[in-house]
Scaffold this active site. Structure first.
Site, PDB file in Angstrom:
ATOM      1  N   LYS A  70       0.823  -1.211   0.000  1.00 34.23           N
ATOM      2  CA  LYS A  70       0.000   0.000   0.000  1.00 34.23           C
ATOM      3  C   LYS A  70       0.863   1.269   0.000  1.00 34.23           C
ATOM      4  O   LYS A  70       0.620   2.185  -0.779  1.00 34.23           O
ATOM      5  CB  LYS A  70      -0.934  -0.040   1.204  1.00 34.23           C
ATOM      6  N   THR A  72       4.001   1.477  -0.866  1.00 35.55           N
ATOM      7  CA  THR A  72       4.746   1.475  -2.134  1.00 35.55           C
ATOM      8  C   THR A  72       3.879   2.029  -3.260  1.00 35.55           C
ATOM      9  O   THR A  72       4.349   2.816  -4.102  1.00 35.55           O
ATOM     10  CB  THR A  72       5.193   0.033  -2.472  1.00 35.55           C
ATOM     11  N   ARG A  93       2.548   8.333   6.688  1.00 38.38           N
ATOM     12  CA  ARG A  93       2.844   8.373   8.121  1.00 38.38           C
ATOM     13  C   ARG A  93       4.328   8.113   8.388  1.00 38.38           C
ATOM     14  O   ARG A  93       5.039   7.556   7.553  1.00 38.38           O
ATOM     15  CB  ARG A  93       2.009   7.314   8.848  1.00 38.38           C
ATOM     16  N   LYS A 104       7.008  -6.298  11.126  1.00 36.39           N
ATOM     17  CA  LYS A 104       6.401  -5.671   9.952  1.00 36.39           C
ATOM     18  C   LYS A 104       7.403  -4.932   9.070  1.00 36.39           C
ATOM     19  O   LYS A 104       7.258  -4.842   7.861  1.00 36.39           O
ATOM     20  CB  LYS A 104       5.285  -4.715  10.404  1.00 36.39           C
ATOM     21  N   ALA A 272      -3.523   1.817  12.435  1.00 32.73           N
ATOM     22  CA  ALA A 272      -4.941   1.709  12.080  1.00 32.73           C
ATOM     23  C   ALA A 272      -5.635   0.570  12.803  1.00 32.73           C
ATOM     24  O   ALA A 272      -6.857   0.552  12.881  1.00 32.73           O
ATOM     25  CB  ALA A 272      -5.094   1.528  10.577  1.00 32.73           C
ATOM     26  N   PHE A 300      -3.387  -0.358   6.949  1.00 31.11           N
ATOM     27  CA  PHE A 300      -3.948  -1.710   6.825  1.00 31.11           C
ATOM     28  C   PHE A 300      -5.074  -1.775   5.792  1.00 31.11           C
ATOM     29  O   PHE A 300      -5.087  -1.015   4.827  1.00 31.11           O
ATOM     30  CB  PHE A 300      -4.367  -2.245   8.190  1.00 31.11           C
ATOM     31  N   PHE A 380       3.971  -8.531  -8.905  1.00 29.28           N
ATOM     32  CA  PHE A 380       5.114  -9.328  -8.485  1.00 29.28           C
ATOM     33  C   PHE A 380       5.610 -10.113  -9.703  1.00 29.28           C
ATOM     34  O   PHE A 380       4.818 -10.452 -10.589  1.00 29.28           O
ATOM     35  CB  PHE A 380       4.726 -10.300  -7.369  1.00 29.28           C
ATOM     36  N   TRP A 408       7.111  -0.858  -8.349  1.00 26.76           N
ATOM     37  CA  TRP A 408       8.195  -1.401  -7.533  1.00 26.76           C
ATOM     38  C   TRP A 408       9.456  -1.564  -8.380  1.00 26.76           C
ATOM     39  O   TRP A 408      10.559  -1.233  -7.940  1.00 26.76           O
ATOM     40  CB  TRP A 408       7.786  -2.757  -6.939  1.00 26.76           C
TER      41      TRP A 408
END
Length: 555
Positions: A70, A72, A93, A104, A272, A300, A380, A408
């Site tokens: 998210k 990224t 954030r 994480k 969150a 999240f 991916f 990415w």
């Protein structure tokens, strides 16, 4: 290359050049080194009469061990909008040390869609979290000190509602006894710690509009109750002024840059799953005055992050979002479809289809807020054309476009399709934002509305004690506040192992807390913890300084 290796090779520009892209004069930037700066309150106030740009929210499906991307996508979309000629900025954030050293990882994006300096962002940065921790604990110390020196306010020490905080995952601090050791150390009582990102002071800093509003909200914090159940506020302890002093610099938004030298506001960091999950109002509103498009994220999955962004942040700040990007991955759909993590590299379009129920529920939920959306498929290398097509076909049946994004690997150039779609949605003028529930709905009904409309629970389990507490808060004038749900991020239910789009469950509310300064009621559901613990093998074991003096192990 790893994220940190890519970040090290970044061709960073002096922060004054990044500020110039948004017409921020050098004298209104407070530099922290050469590559990050705070923006002065004076300059922010001067922007009040400028029109707002378009606001885009990036949210996601429920997180899985397969990864979603998210942040990224948020960073990549900001670069993508700039790549198609738009004046865009991102708002994300700050990272907490707890998950950095836990499981994480960081919060700076990944691959070629990152914010830099990555190491600083994921560690001490500009000291905002330390300031919040210090301000929070100053009030805790002054509260205990007031009781020690005679308890003039007649505080019932059995009803102290204010815990201490630390920016670390430490389960040993969840529940403990303070003030042991005799008369000189005060009156023994039970207490505990939350992680800093769950602090009401963090929520206040992220919802306050300026220093004056910040100090008022700090004063509104309820720290304890008297024997007659009347509340004792932070201002009664006379801590609000000193707390505001500690937070004065922390209130100023931080400006950094993406790998493609586009402006990024990084400020505040409530989680969150246990808080409201959005960056600061002052950063978002400042960015909206300076850029034509502002891309922000909510933590999240959309059941937590997006709902709180809409029902708490937008409601409180008067924001009207123009578009939503819902992030999903082929890998996550396969996991939702029952595929084990070890087998995600094997093509399986049927499992993708089976796992799309989770995505579908988020699409249905987001439509309830009246904001147009597009699904962003975070690519991916193991994804096949058939698997991507399975998601796109599923979304098409529900009237939503799904665009494959390769930010990415390719940065802004890899997400131009989604950027163009976002511009189309924003300029289409179809957004008709509305919160999920009205201010005047009773608090218990607000909890039930979120549980049934967003999570799809059959009912909410609220025992008599909790219902009585909610009624008391309504009688005291807090009934118009929104609700902040504290719940596992991994499922629509309170069971983190129930993936997909489960039905036939109840939502148990274990505890409710009043955050009078932040301006919301927290409903703690199931076994969610406001102080996380470290995993069996914490990431901290692999973080070190190498022979070149560089940091290894951050991700």
């Amino acid at each position: 290359m790893s994220d940190i290796e890519i970040a090290r090779k970044a061709n960073k520009k002096p922060i004054q050049e990044i500020g110039a892209k948004l017409d921020i004069p050098n004298e209104h930037l407070l530099p922290f080194g050469h590559d990050k700066a705070k923006i002065s309150e004076e300059f922010i106030k001067s922007l009040a009469d400028k029109p707002n740009g378009k606001l885009i929210l990036v949210t996601a499906i429920n997180p899985t061990p397969a990864g979603e991307g998210k942040t990224t996508t948020t960073v990549g979309l900001g670069d993508g909008l700039n790549a198609i000629g738009k004046k865009a900025a991102i708002c994300i954030r700050e990272a907490s040390l707890g998950p950095n050293f836990g499981m994480k990882g960081g919060a700076a994006g990944g691959g070629y869609a990152q914010v830099v300096p990555m190491e600083d962002m994921n560690l001490h940065f500009t000291g905002d979290f330390h300031a919040i921790t210090s301000a929070h604990n100053l009030l805790a110390a002054m509260l205990d000190n007031h009781i020690y020196w005679g308890n003039e306010l007649d505080i019932d020490i059995r009803r102290i509602a204010y815990r201490r905080v630390m920016d670390m995952n430490d389960r040993a601090l969840r529940d403990n006894v303070h003030n042991l050791g005799g008369v000189a150390n005060g009156f023994p009582r039970q207490g505990g710690f939350d992680i800093t990102v769950a602090s009401e002071v963090m929520a206040i800093l992220c919802l306050a509009t300026d220093l004056k509003d910040l100090e008022k909200r700090l004063g509104d914090i309820i720290v304890a109750y008297r024997r007659d159940r009347s509340p004792v506020y932070c201002r009664d302890i006379k801590a609000d002024g000193a707390m505001a002093v500690l937070l004065q610099q922390a209130m100023q938004p931080n400006l950094v840059q993406t790998l493609e030298n586009n402006p990024a506001f990084v400020h505040g960091g409530p989680f969150a799953n246990i808080a409201h999950g959005c960056n600061s109002v002052v950063a978002t509103t400042t960015a909206l005055k300076l850029a034509d498009y502002v891309v922000t994220e909510a933590g999240f999955g959309a059941d937590l992050g997006a709902e709180k962004f809409f029902d708490i942040k937008c409601r409180k700040a008067g924001l009207k979002p123009d578009a939503v990007v819902l992030v999903a991955t082929v890998r996550a759909m396969k996991m939702n479809g029952g595929v084990a993590k070890a087998d995600l590299g094997t093509e399986n379009p049927d499992a993708v289809k089976a796992g799309c129920d989770n995505l579908g529920r988020h699409i249905e939920n987001l439509k309830k807020f009246g904001v147009p959306l597009v699904v962003g498929i975070n690519h991916f290398v193991t994804d096949t054309d058939a698997e991507v097509a399975a998601i796109q076909d599923y979304c098409k049946e529900r009237g939503v476009d799904a665009v494959l994004n390769k930010h990415w690997a390719d940065g802004g150039a890899g997400i131009k399709g989604t950027a163009e779609k976002v511009v189309e949605l924003c300029e289409g003028g179809t957004a008709d934002f509305k919160p999920l529930y009205p201010d005047d709905m009773p608090l218990a009904e607000k909890i039930e509305t979120i549980a049934k409309e967003i999570y799809r629970a059959d009912s909410v389990v609220l025992d008599g004690k909790i219902r009585d507490q909610l009624k008391q808060w309504e009688d005291a004038g807090y009934g118009n506040l929104p609700v902040c749900m504290a719940k596992t991020q991994y499922s629509f239910t309170t069971d983190p192992n129930r993936r997909g789009a489960p039905t036939g469950f109840d939502l148990p509310v274990r505890e409710v807390r009043l955050s009078a300064g932040a301006g919301f009621i927290v409903a703690i559901c199931g076994e969610i913890m406001t102080m996380p613990g470290l995993p069996r093998v914490p990431s901290a074991e692999n973080i070190r300084i190498n022979d070149k003096g560089e940091i290894d192990g951050l991700f």
